[in-house]
Enzyme design. Structure first.
Site, mmCIF file in Angstrom:
data_model
loop_
_atom_site.group_PDB
_atom_site.id
_atom_site.type_symbol
_atom_site.label_atom_id
_atom_site.label_comp_id
_atom_site.label_asym_id
_atom_site.label_seq_id
_atom_site.Cartn_x
_atom_site.Cartn_y
_atom_site.Cartn_z
ATOM 1 N N SER A 147 8.069 -7.197 -39.611
ATOM 2 C CA SER A 147 8.811 -8.454 -39.746
ATOM 3 C C SER A 147 10.136 -8.314 -40.488
ATOM 4 C CB SER A 147 7.956 -9.482 -40.475
ATOM 5 O OG SER A 147 6.780 -9.699 -39.729
ATOM 6 N N HIS A 200 4.001 -23.138 -36.666
ATOM 7 C CA HIS A 200 4.775 -23.567 -37.825
ATOM 8 C C HIS A 200 5.435 -24.917 -37.606
ATOM 9 C CE1 HIS A 200 4.567 -19.170 -38.604
ATOM 10 N NE2 HIS A 200 4.406 -19.600 -39.860
ATOM 11 N N CYS A 226 8.103 -16.706 -39.102
ATOM 12 C CA CYS A 226 7.606 -17.281 -37.854
ATOM 13 C C CYS A 226 8.011 -16.438 -36.661
ATOM 14 C CB CYS A 226 8.171 -18.702 -37.684
ATOM 15 S SG CYS A 226 7.782 -19.398 -36.051
#
Lengths: 633, 363
Positions: free
Chosen positions: A326, A369, A382
């Site tokens: 991420s 989300h 997200c």
């Protein structure tokens, strides 16, 4: 009677005549000898005189000491110490077995080790002494010297040996030394009069600054006899030029804090001055003990290190590359802002998944989300937001920006070997796999998955680039006295900073990660830390399972990259924990402990010169360049 | 000795011999004073020079005709000694040529040299005025050949090699019938290649090949020649200075107290010293040959000629080894190299020559 007298007279005449012939022959032969002698001594005398002095005069090398290596505050990291070696004159051995028993008892060694050493050195010329045992203690050396009369074949010689007083600390950056190999002797990289048995740098700083550290040997002329034994010291021809001392950018205290924080975990951590690229701390864990390599025959130590499943010799900071997970979302976010694909206010709805190109891509949060903007998307990591943004950007724009931040290319750090990593592009796929790029792959890359590979060092450099407003710095370990001005002057043409808007949005989002998102474990009291966690999937079996419940070897890799303080950064970093599970739980605390050390009053003091540049500088970001249309937005 | 005899004593030769012995002592001192293993060598050499001078005096005092009378006895004793050596000889440096006599070792072949000179002289003197025919030639070959073969068997090629010119020169001077000469030459031409294949040992062949091509064996004989030439050449015109030669002091020069002693002189005293020494050896050889020419009778002529040839040839072979003109065969430089047997035998030989010379006018 007359005949006999006649015969005798004839005989006398003949004998005298022939004796004269013999006389003349002798005169001729001796004269020829005199001529030969004249030729040898007077005509060729000069040449033979040279040969005679070549016979007796030998040049022996005088060793140069390797340069010391210090940290940025001139604290010793590597130096030399005196080692006592036991030499043996094999010609003088009288009772081999008695000698071996004496030594084995004194040095607490197996007699077979000594026998083996004698056996392996058998082919060497007998008049040359051999190193029988290396690095004995002072007490043992004294015991041997004291029994010189009993064991005249033994002698003690002192040599300088590499010493790493902090042991494993910073071992991968410093590297280790070893006996020069055949290949290295042939290589032009090891210039100078190096011969077998000489110690050279093998890895790390020891290797990359070999020329500076090595110095050059001096020469001493000695007179030897026909057996090659020195009978007289004629004098110093040329004094040795000792190696240059190196001052590193590393801060010993910070380095120690980093390694203590990483203890027991495999991984890497790099902390940079974001303005100059100075490496303040760099560690790869687990580390090895470099003192073991300072010996001449470290075979056992080698084998032990090579067979260790945690691979302590592997430099995870710069020589291994991993999926960024991420953390890569920052790259995609920066690209999206710069290319004006989104604005900080643009929102995207996350229902927990996205269907793109007829394919269903999941967010890590099952319920979704909801509606998120860029800041929310980064803070909560997200996936759906970045799937959509990635789709809008396209792979080429993502790859261009990844490179713009220094990913997928060597950082240029002053270590010789460095992994390049990989940023996939359609062209790369075409060339290596012979297959076209599938649009769906872009979606995976957008959240840091797919064939992406980066080194922790590249990630730290990316963090530094973000911290300073978009300028790529070259990480380096050797102190050059860089100032921001100098760094600014050397900045490459066309590499312009990000706009204020981009920087503000990214910074806010990254501060949010630490303040209220996945990176809360990195919060430092009184300091605003900007960061991004990453959890790189290592095995498909790890999906959706808690790290603690998985076998170590297939747990996800954990990342945490960032900089601090967020508004006027003085330090940028990347922490990588191999099989660490979640970035927020294992990597972020490591960063926190180092940052606490860096910003503590004590740390302030010791980091004074590290931070000097950035403190003089007011909030520098954004550093907007004059800018081409490409970079400005 | 009568006063008239003393009047014709060859003082110049005697003094030259004495002087050379002195040079030998000095050079030996230079070659050994730094080497504790060889201490006492000079004293021992001085002792042997003393013994040799006594032997010289004995050889000088007794009329050489009387001495010649002992020849058959001495010859037989020589053969016995050489035969004994083959079985019981003490081996030093690969040669069974040493007789152990209490604390010292003697090398009988050195004395056999003198005996052989006497034997050849006595025999040729007995052949009258004719040139040598088949029979005397054959006799000479047998007389010389038997001890020669025994010495070769030790094996001591160096000593044997110096005996050959004694025989050849004696035969040459005595004259040989042309017919005999031609046939002999043919036999020799045939025998050499056969001997090369059958008789010479590999290491001997190697030495000869190394002489032809010194690079063949840079560590062995080639090394010795090379170091010897370096020692000699580095002496230059005036030398490195007495006791200052590095080749000898640092042990690069092999066998410097024995076979290679000349190189020590050449290194330390240069051409000035070495050339003088070569001149001295030529002078001594020529005085022997002069004694041969001037001798009263055939016996005297051949005794002096025999020794002069032996001394001159051995000197030439040894010096030739030093400068690389002759292959390395273990052979000492007479009067110079350390060694009791050689010293005493050589001085005895000079006694014989001085004897012949001194009695040249006596009737």
């Amino acid at each position: 009677m007359a005949l006999r007298e006649h015969l005798e007279y004839a005989e006398k005449m003949r004998t005298q005549r022939r004796t004269r012939v013999v006389t003349v022959l002798f005169i001729a032969a001796f004269t020829a000898y005199l001529g030969t002698l004249w030729y040898l001594q007077v005509i060729r005398g000069e040449m033979y005189r040279t040969l005679a002095s070549e016979n007796v005069l030998r040049t022996v090398k005088v060793p140069a000491y390797r340069g010391n290596i210090r940290d940025r505050h001139d604290r010793i990291l590597v130096s030399n110490r005196l080692a006592f070696n036991v030499y043996m004159d094999r010609e003088a051995i009288r009772d081999r077995e008695a000698l071996i028993h004496f030594l084995a008892a004194l040095l607490e060694m197996e007699p077979d080790v000594l026998r083996h050493r004698l056996e392996t050195t058998r082919p060497r010329p007998l008049e040359r002494r051999i190193v029988l045992v290396e690095d004995v203690t002072l007490k043992q050396a004294v015991s041997i010297e004291a029994r010189q009369l009993e064991w005249p074949e033994l002698s003690i010689e002192v040599e300088a040996r590499r010493s790493y007083p902090h042991g494993r600390l910073s071992a991968h950056a410093l590297g280790y030394v070893g006996e020069i190999s055949e290949a290295e002797m042939r290589s032009s990289a090891f210039a100078g009069d190096l011969v077998g048995g000489d110690i050279v740098g093998k890895t790390g700083i020891e290797r990359s600054y070999e020329t500076e550290l090595q110095g050059s040997k001096g020469a001493r002329r000695v007179r030897v006899n026909s057996r090659g034994r020195v009978v007289e010291d004629v004098g110093l021809d040329r004094p040795p030029r000792h190696g240059t001392d190196l001052r590193l950018t590393i801060d010993l205290d910070l380095q120690r804090a980093l390694e203590e924080a990483m203890a027991g975990q495999a991984g890497a951590g790099i902390f940079l001055d974001p303005w100059t690229g100075e490496v303040l701390a760099m560690a790869s864990s687990p580390a090895f003990e470099p003192n073991l390599f300072a010996r001449r025959f470290p075979a056992e130590a080698w084998n032990k290190l090579l067979s260790d499943p945690l691979k302590p010799l592997q430099n995870r900071a710069s020589l291994s590359s991993y999926s960024p997970g991420s953390t890569f979302k920052i790259v995609v976010a920066a690209a999206a802002l710069a290319d004006k694909v989104v604005t900080p206010a643009t929102t995207i709805f996350c229902p927990g998944y996205a269907v793109i190109y007829g394919h269903r891509f999941h967010c890590w949060k099952a319920g979704g989300h909801g509606s998120v903007n860029l800041e929310d998307a980064i803070v909560h990591s997200c996936n759906v937001y970045f799937y959509q943004v990635g789709k809008m950007l396209g792979i080429e724009a993502i790859a261009r920006f990844a490179r713009r931040l220094g990913l997928g290319e060597p950082t240029g750090i002053d270590l010789l070997r460095e992994a390049a990593g990989l940023i996939p592009t359609p062209r790369w796929k075409e060339e290596t796999r012979g297959q076209p790029w599938y649009a769906g792959e872009t979606i995976s890359v957008a959240i840091g998955q797919g064939p992406l590979n980066v080194t922790p060092l590249q990630m730290a450099r990316m963090a530094a680039t973000l911290a300073n407003g978009g300028r790529k710095v070259t990480p380096h370990l050797v102190y050059r006295g860089d100032t921001i001005e100098a760094a600014e002057a050397s900045r490459r043409h066309g590499e312009d900073g990000f706009t204020t808007r981009t920087m503000t949005a990214l910074r806010r989002a990254m501060v949010g990660v630490v303040e209220r998102g996945t990176g809360k474990a990195a919060r430092v009291a009184g300091i605003k830390v900007a960061g991004k966690t990453g959890t790189a999937q290592y095995s498909s079996r790890s999906a959706g399972v808690d790290a603690d419940e998985l076998p170590y070897a297939i747990r996800d890799h954990a990342w945490f990259v960032g900089f601090a303080p967020a508004e006027s950064p003085r330090i940028a970093f990347a922490v990588f924990i191999e099989h660490g599970g979640h970035g927020g739980t294992t990597a972020a605390p490591v960063a926190r402990r180092v940052l606490e050390r860096f910003f503590s009053p004590l740390g302030e003091e010791s980091a004074s010169s590290a931070g000097r540049g950035s403190r003089d500088m007011q909030v520098a970001a954004p550093m907007v360049g004059e800018g081409g249309p490409d970079a400005s937005l | 000795m009568r006063p008239s005899e003393l009047g014709s004593f060859d003082w110049s030769l005697f003094l030259a011999v004495l002087f050379t012995c002195g040079v030998s002592l000095l050079t030996l001192f230079s070659a050994t004073f730094q080497n504790p293993d060889l201490s006492g060598l000079v004293v021992r050499q001085a002792f042997w020079i003393g013994v040799g001078l006594l032997a010289l005096l004995v050889m000088l005092s007794i009329d050489y005709h009387t001495l010649a009378g002992f020849t058959p006895l001495l010859y037989s004793a020589s053969l016995l000694a050489l035969g004994y050596l083959l079985f019981f000889g003490r081996s030093i440096a690969g040669t069974r040529g040493w007789l152990e006599l209490g604390p010292m070792n003697m090398q009988p072949s050195e004395f056999v040299k003198i005996v052989l000179i006497m034997t050849v002289g006595t025999y040729i003197a007995a052949t009258g005025g004719h040139k040598l025919g088949w029979r005397p030639l054959a006799t000479l070959m047998v007389l010389g050949g038997v001890p020669l073969a025994l010495i070769l068997k030790q094996p001591d090629v160096g000593t044997a090699a110096t005996l050959v010119p004694v025989l050849l020169v004696a035969v040459f001077v005595a004259g040989i019938q042309v017919r005999v000469l031609v046939i002999l030459a043919l036999i020799l031409a045939l025998a050499l290649p056969i001997a090369w294949v059958t008789y010479f040992k590999d290491y001997q062949k190697e030495r000869i090949l190394t002489f032809v091509d010194p690079e063949r064996d840079p560590q062995g004989a080639g090394y010795q020649v090379r170091q010897s030439k370096i020692a000699i050449g580095s002496g230059g015109l005036t030398g490195q200075g007495l006791f200052k030669g590095t080749q000898s002091k640092l042990q690069f020069l092999p066998a410097q107290q024995t076979d290679f002693i000349f190189a020590v002189v050449a290194e330390e005293l240069g051409f000035a010293g070495a050339g003088m020494l070569v001149g001295l050896y030529l002078f001594m050889t020529l005085r022997c040959l002069a004694a041969a020419r001037l001798a009263r009778d055939k016996l005297g002529r051949y005794l002096a000629l025999g020794f002069g040839t032996a001394f001159g040839c051995q000197s030439l072979v040894n010096l030739g080894m030093m400068v690389g003109l002759v292959p390395i065969v273990g052979i000492p430089l007479p009067l110079m190299s350390y060694g009791g047997s050689s010293m005493v035998a050589t001085l005895m030989g000079f006694g014989l020559v001085l004897n012949v010379n001194m009695r040249r006018y006596v009737n």
